[in-house]
Design an enzyme around this catalytic site. Structure first.
Site, PDB file in Angstrom:
ATOM      1  N   TYR A   1       0.843  -1.200   0.000  1.00  0.00           N
ATOM      2  CA  TYR A   1       0.000   0.000   0.000  1.00  0.00           C
ATOM      3  C   TYR A   1       0.879   1.251   0.000  1.00  0.00           C
ATOM      4  O   TYR A   1       0.651   2.184  -0.782  1.00  0.00           O
ATOM      5  CB  TYR A   1      -0.928  -0.025   1.211  1.00  0.00           C
ATOM      6  CG  TYR A   1      -1.914   1.109   1.244  1.00  0.00           C
ATOM      7  CD1 TYR A   1      -3.075   1.070   0.476  1.00  0.00           C
ATOM      8  CD2 TYR A   1      -1.700   2.215   2.052  1.00  0.00           C
ATOM      9  CE1 TYR A   1      -3.994   2.107   0.502  1.00  0.00           C
ATOM     10  CE2 TYR A   1      -2.616   3.255   2.089  1.00  0.00           C
ATOM     11  CZ  TYR A   1      -3.751   3.199   1.316  1.00  0.00           C
ATOM     12  OH  TYR A   1      -4.655   4.228   1.350  1.00  0.00           O
TER      13      TYR A   1
ATOM     14  N   LYS B   1       1.154   4.213  -2.966  1.00  0.00           N
ATOM     15  CA  LYS B   1       0.816   5.607  -2.688  1.00  0.00           C
ATOM     16  C   LYS B   1       2.020   6.516  -2.897  1.00  0.00           C
ATOM     17  O   LYS B   1       1.879   7.659  -3.328  1.00  0.00           O
ATOM     18  CB  LYS B   1       0.233   5.765  -1.284  1.00  0.00           C
ATOM     19  CG  LYS B   1      -1.104   5.050  -1.132  1.00  0.00           C
ATOM     20  CD  LYS B   1      -2.091   5.448  -2.241  1.00  0.00           C
ATOM     21  CE  LYS B   1      -3.445   4.799  -2.047  1.00  0.00           C
ATOM     22  NZ  LYS B   1      -4.456   5.332  -2.951  1.00  0.00           N
TER      23      LYS B   1
END
Length: 136
Positions: free
Chosen positions: A38, A42
């Site tokens: 994740y 990002k």
């Protein structure tokens, strides 16, 4: 990335515009164990934002990103349903609260509006001070 490129090309043909990407407080500046994939994706959104801003700026297209921390949503429902977890996280925020959708919407509105006509390539942390607060 492909959608942003197509949108930017369309905007450039029609006099310019604004793209607002959504990143995350878990990415370029902070990390949480177990959230590696994740965080990497990002962080890539942050880099993509700056690269597209450089590429499309000369054609009148601004590209910015909003980097929220924990905000009430389907993704964070478990946090908001657990008072102990919510209290533990809230203690890490300088503003002593977690985010609401309106907090993020206002930042997006700024980037999409003429108020940010001279802003591009920026990643705005909308995190209630999570990035600034000292975790106890």
């Amino acid at each position: 990335m492909l959608l942003a490129g197509r949108a930017a090309a369309h905007m450039a043909e029609h006099g310019g515009g604004s793209i607002v990407n959504i990143s995350s407080a878990i990415g370029s500046d902070r990390a949480i164990a177990g959230q590696t994939l994740y965080a990497v994706t990002k962080g890539a959104v942050d880099s993509l934002t700056r690269a597209l801003a450089a590429e499309w700026g000369p054609k009148g297209v601004r590209v910015n990103a909003v980097r929220p921390a924990v905000t009430r949503s389907d993704m964070s429902a478990a946090v908001f349903a657990n008072p102990e977890l919510q209290a533990m996280l809230t203690a890490q925020y300088a503003l002593s609260r977690l985010g609401e959708p309106e907090d993020i919407a206002e930042a997006i509105l700024f980037f999409a509006s003429p108020a940010s006509s001279f802003v591009t390539g920026q990643v705005l942390s909308v995190d209630g001070g999570w990035g600034a607060a000292l975790v106890h």
